[in-house]
Design a protein around this motif. Structure first.
Motif, PDB file in Angstrom:
ATOM      1  N   UNK A  51     -22.179 103.962  -1.747  1.00 21.96           N
ATOM      2  CA  UNK A  51     -22.312 104.249  -0.064  1.00 21.96           C
ATOM      3  C   UNK A  51     -20.809 104.759   0.505  1.00 21.96           C
ATOM      4  N   UNK A  52     -20.076 103.383   0.532  1.00 20.03           N
ATOM      5  CA  UNK A  52     -18.209 103.851   1.706  1.00 20.03           C
ATOM      6  C   UNK A  52     -17.490 104.162   0.330  1.00 20.03           C
ATOM      7  N   UNK A  53     -17.540 104.105  -1.062  1.00 18.33           N
ATOM      8  CA  UNK A  53     -16.395 103.761  -1.524  1.00 18.33           C
ATOM      9  C   UNK A  53     -15.520 103.424  -1.394  1.00 18.33           C
ATOM     10  N   UNK A  54     -14.239 103.046  -2.549  1.00 14.04           N
ATOM     11  CA  UNK A  54     -13.578 102.127  -2.692  1.00 14.04           C
ATOM     12  C   UNK A  54     -13.379 101.238  -1.718  1.00 14.04           C
ATOM     13  N   UNK A  55     -13.432  99.777  -2.184  1.00 16.69           N
ATOM     14  CA  UNK A  55     -12.924  98.252  -1.399  1.00 16.69           C
ATOM     15  C   UNK A  55     -12.504  97.500  -2.063  1.00 16.69           C
ATOM     16  N   UNK A  56     -11.613  96.498  -1.130  1.00 15.90           N
ATOM     17  CA  UNK A  56     -11.670  95.321  -1.565  1.00 15.90           C
ATOM     18  C   UNK A  56     -11.878  94.770  -1.713  1.00 15.90           C
ATOM     19  N   UNK A  57     -12.368  93.736  -2.489  1.00 21.37           N
ATOM     20  CA  UNK A  57     -12.899  92.030  -2.861  1.00 21.37           C
ATOM     21  C   UNK A  57     -13.295  92.015  -1.460  1.00 21.37           C
ATOM     22  N   UNK A  58     -12.263  91.483  -0.881  1.00 20.13           N
ATOM     23  CA  UNK A  58     -12.455  90.722   0.697  1.00 20.13           C
ATOM     24  C   UNK A  58     -13.448  91.375   1.199  1.00 20.13           C
ATOM     25  N   UNK A  59     -13.145  92.634   1.625  1.00 21.70           N
ATOM     26  CA  UNK A  59     -14.110  93.668   2.330  1.00 21.70           C
ATOM     27  C   UNK A  59     -15.350  93.728   1.702  1.00 21.70           C
ATOM     28  N   UNK A  60     -15.518  93.998   0.359  1.00 27.14           N
ATOM     29  CA  UNK A  60     -17.170  93.679  -0.149  1.00 27.14           C
ATOM     30  C   UNK A  60     -17.699  92.013   0.328  1.00 27.14           C
ATOM     31  N   UNK A  61     -16.503  91.016  -0.427  1.00 31.28           N
ATOM     32  CA  UNK A  61     -17.610  90.457   0.520  1.00 31.28           C
ATOM     33  C   UNK A  61     -17.897  89.569   1.885  1.00 31.28           C
ATOM     34  N   UNK A  62     -17.361  90.104   2.527  1.00 28.64           N
ATOM     35  CA  UNK A  62     -17.487  90.724   3.949  1.00 28.64           C
ATOM     36  C   UNK A  62     -19.588  90.939   4.048  1.00 28.64           C
ATOM     37  N   UNK A  63     -19.234  92.442   3.850  1.00 22.14           N
ATOM     38  CA  UNK A  63     -20.029  93.294   3.791  1.00 22.14           C
ATOM     39  C   UNK A  63     -21.328  92.613   3.527  1.00 22.14           C
ATOM     40  N   UNK A  64     -20.975  91.791   2.446  1.00 23.38           N
ATOM     41  CA  UNK A  64     -22.255  91.509   1.827  1.00 23.38           C
ATOM     42  C   UNK A  64     -22.124  89.740   1.886  1.00 23.38           C
ATOM     43  N   UNK A  65     -22.066  89.544   2.718  1.00 18.89           N
ATOM     44  CA  UNK A  65     -22.186  87.662   3.298  1.00 18.89           C
ATOM     45  C   UNK A  65     -21.749  87.231   1.688  1.00 18.89           C
ATOM     46  N   UNK A  66     -21.005  87.494   1.166  1.00 17.24           N
ATOM     47  CA  UNK A  66     -20.407  86.106   0.258  1.00 17.24           C
ATOM     48  C   UNK A  66     -19.036  85.537   0.267  1.00 17.24           C
ATOM     49  N   UNK A  67     -18.845  84.676  -0.153  1.00 24.54           N
ATOM     50  CA  UNK A  67     -17.482  84.349  -0.902  1.00 24.54           C
ATOM     51  C   UNK A  67     -16.682  85.164  -1.035  1.00 24.54           C
TER      52      UNK A  67
END
Length: 147
Positions: A51-67
């Protein structure tokens, strides 16, 4: 003393039943659409990247509410499966971006097709009146989701 004709009790019972039914349907859709047996976090990560394209690990973690460590493990598994790939961040050499591979895009497409085909086959087994009732309920369910 509870009155079974009380509209509030009836509405509360309907809410409980609707919630349970939607949960059961979602679990069945996930099961039918997950032939590769990806974890829920892997499926959610693929969906977000799609849906959103390329992301960093930190951005993905925030978006998915995980560490970030958990997301790192998820991404490592997906990368090993050939579903995601990494590339250097264009402005921050310390970071890495993750995106779907062609195989990842195809896995997402296959999941979508599998869910649609299963639901179409399941609905086709209903009698015409049941199909019409379910079709009419779609608009109401959308309204509930938007409220």
């Amino acid at each position: 003393m509870s009155n079974t004709r009380d509209p509030l009790n009836s509405l509360e019972a309907a809410v409980t039943e609707l919630s349970l039914a939607i949960g059961q349907l979602l679990r069945r859709l996930r099961m039918e659409a997950n032939p590769s047996e990806l974890s829920w976090s892997q499926v959610a990560t693929l969906a977000r990247l799609d849906k959103l394209g390329w992301m960093t690990t930190a951005d993905l973690a925030r978006a998915e509410s995980v560490k970030p460590q958990s997301m790192g493990a998820t991404l490592a598994d997906l990368e090993q499966e050939g579903l995601v790939q990494r590339r250097p961040h264009p402005t921050d050499g310390r970071q890495v971006l993750f995106g779907l591979t062609d195989e990842g895009v195809e896995a997402r497409r296959k999941r979508s097709v599998a869910k649609r085909e299963w639901l179409l086959a399941a609905m086709a087994k209903l009698d015409p009146a049941e199909q019409q009732t379910l079709i009419a309920a779609v608009a109401l369910i959308k309204r509930l989701g938007d409220s």
